[in-house]
Design a protein around this motif. Sequence first.
Motif, mmCIF file in Angstrom:
data_model
loop_
_atom_site.group_PDB
_atom_site.id
_atom_site.type_symbol
_atom_site.label_atom_id
_atom_site.label_comp_id
_atom_site.label_asym_id
_atom_site.label_seq_id
_atom_site.Cartn_x
_atom_site.Cartn_y
_atom_site.Cartn_z
ATOM 1 N N GLN A 308 3.401 1.538 -7.617
ATOM 2 C CA GLN A 308 3.675 2.587 -6.651
ATOM 3 C C GLN A 308 2.921 3.871 -6.989
ATOM 4 O OE1 GLN A 308 7.859 1.325 -6.875
ATOM 5 N NE2 GLN A 308 8.042 2.384 -4.905
ATOM 6 N N VAL A 347 4.397 4.371 -2.678
ATOM 7 C CA VAL A 347 4.327 2.919 -2.440
ATOM 8 C C VAL A 347 3.093 2.309 -3.103
ATOM 9 C CG1 VAL A 347 5.515 3.005 -0.226
ATOM 10 C CG2 VAL A 347 3.049 3.314 -0.299
ATOM 11 N N HIS A 435 10.339 -2.230 -2.848
ATOM 12 C CA HIS A 435 9.929 -0.826 -2.935
ATOM 13 C C HIS A 435 11.137 0.098 -2.843
ATOM 14 C CE1 HIS A 435 5.765 -2.009 -2.175
ATOM 15 N NE2 HIS A 435 5.414 -0.778 -2.479
#
Length: 462
Positions: A308, A347, A435
């Motif tokens: 991320q 992300v 996520h």
Amino acid sequence: MFNKLSLKIGMLFFIFILIIQAFLFATLYVTLVNERVDRVLDSLLARGETHSEVLADSFEEVTLKHVGMMEAATNFIVVITDASGEILVNSDALEPEMLAVLQHTDFKKVSTKGEIVEEDWKTKRYIATDSPITIDGQHAGHVFMFSPTDNIERVVGHLKNQFLLVALIALVLTIITILLLSRFITLPLIRMKEATEQLSQGNNQVDLSNERNDELGELANAITKLSTDLDRLKKARNEFLSSISHELRTPLTYIKGYADILERGDTTEREREEYLSIIREETAHLTSLIGNLFDLAKLDRNQFAIEQKKVSIAELLNSVALLVKPAFEEKQITLSVQCSEDLQAYVDSERIQQVLLNILDNARKHSFSGSDVRITCTEEENKIAIRIRDEGQGIPEDELPFVFDRLYRVEKSRSRERGGSGLGLAIAKEIVESHGGQINIDSQVGEGTTVTVRLKRGGDHS
Ligand SMILES: Nc1ncnc2c1ncn2[C@@H]1O[C@H](COP(=O)(O)OP(=O)(O)OP(=O)(O)O)[C@@H](O)[C@H]1O
Ligand SMILES: [Mg+2]
């Protein structure tokens, strides 16, 4: 009945309780014995004191004799001496041990109060007290009282017997309690052990549900839940396997069929081209199916590396739109992106790109030519919501809850034009959730479908 655990618990309880009981009994026993001995000694002393008081009033031959006679009839022995230790009266025959007491008395020391001079009842044959006789402040003599120690021994012996009886009863009660208690604890454990053995042998129908609300009850309920979960998982796995084999068989049948036709060689050039392109398409489909399956397997095992970073959402959406644009144009579908430049999410851009491609691929497949597909993004508290809205055929309400299931397709027949394998949304969901985000789908038949992906916002909130 005596399995290992209940034996262990039982023994442990037993040893602890035995130690505690032994300690309590010993303390009580010693206290009681001391109290009884003290009582005997005190009464002996009181007796001597009475005699000494009587003699203080009348220290005469008659009184002396009278006291001697009185004690001759009892268990006690009285010895009266004058101030210098000369024996005047003795109620019973004198024994060496009594004489030893007299010899150890310091007759020169004048005391007015009576005292215990021999209290060792364990080794001596007599306990003894000495009560001085005082007449008008003048030391006149001594009253020695003796009591045989077998009196005390008898009392203590009786006490000992009582204690032994009570201890025996306590022991029996302890053993019974421990047996019941250890069974109360171990019985459910044995049941659970048997149930888990059954689980490992493949029998998933174990039912240990119970009303107990302690830790053992919770454990039993947890095992029951585990068995139903296991059952559900097994069924899901079987369904998945049968769907997968079906998914694999269909393209392989096409490939084999067209390859056979081509082998025969009686086809025109145009047919040959067409069949070859079908074979190529089916091979591509198989490759993508297997790739998707690998992705899912990795997601299941948490081996899907997700890196991320802060990513500009507008940039990400524009680059995805650029990738799919030709396919959309081919079908005359307008694709638009509306997203403010400053929104950032936290992300893995490559994975989220994969998610968006899956969703856009669906939108394109299910939209009519001439319609619009809009991508928008908005801020929502600490999330960023990306919406992909199409004006396609939509999904029936009763099918909507299942579109994220693996291998689920609304059109069950796998048309070569639209037919995917039903894994796209399942993968998208797994990726978004890993996520820490969410994915939702809203749809109305005939009006279109909106897929919303919510992701953690980048920047200060990451
Ligand atoms: N935008 C949409 N409009 C109408 N139906 C949709 C839409 N998106 C998904 N669906 C329905 O949901 C089903 C599941 O979608 P999913 O993306 O998981 O599988 P797929 O597109 O069939 O196959 P794959 O994505 O693996 O190639 C699709 O088969 C389709 O019927
Ligand atoms: Mg799809």
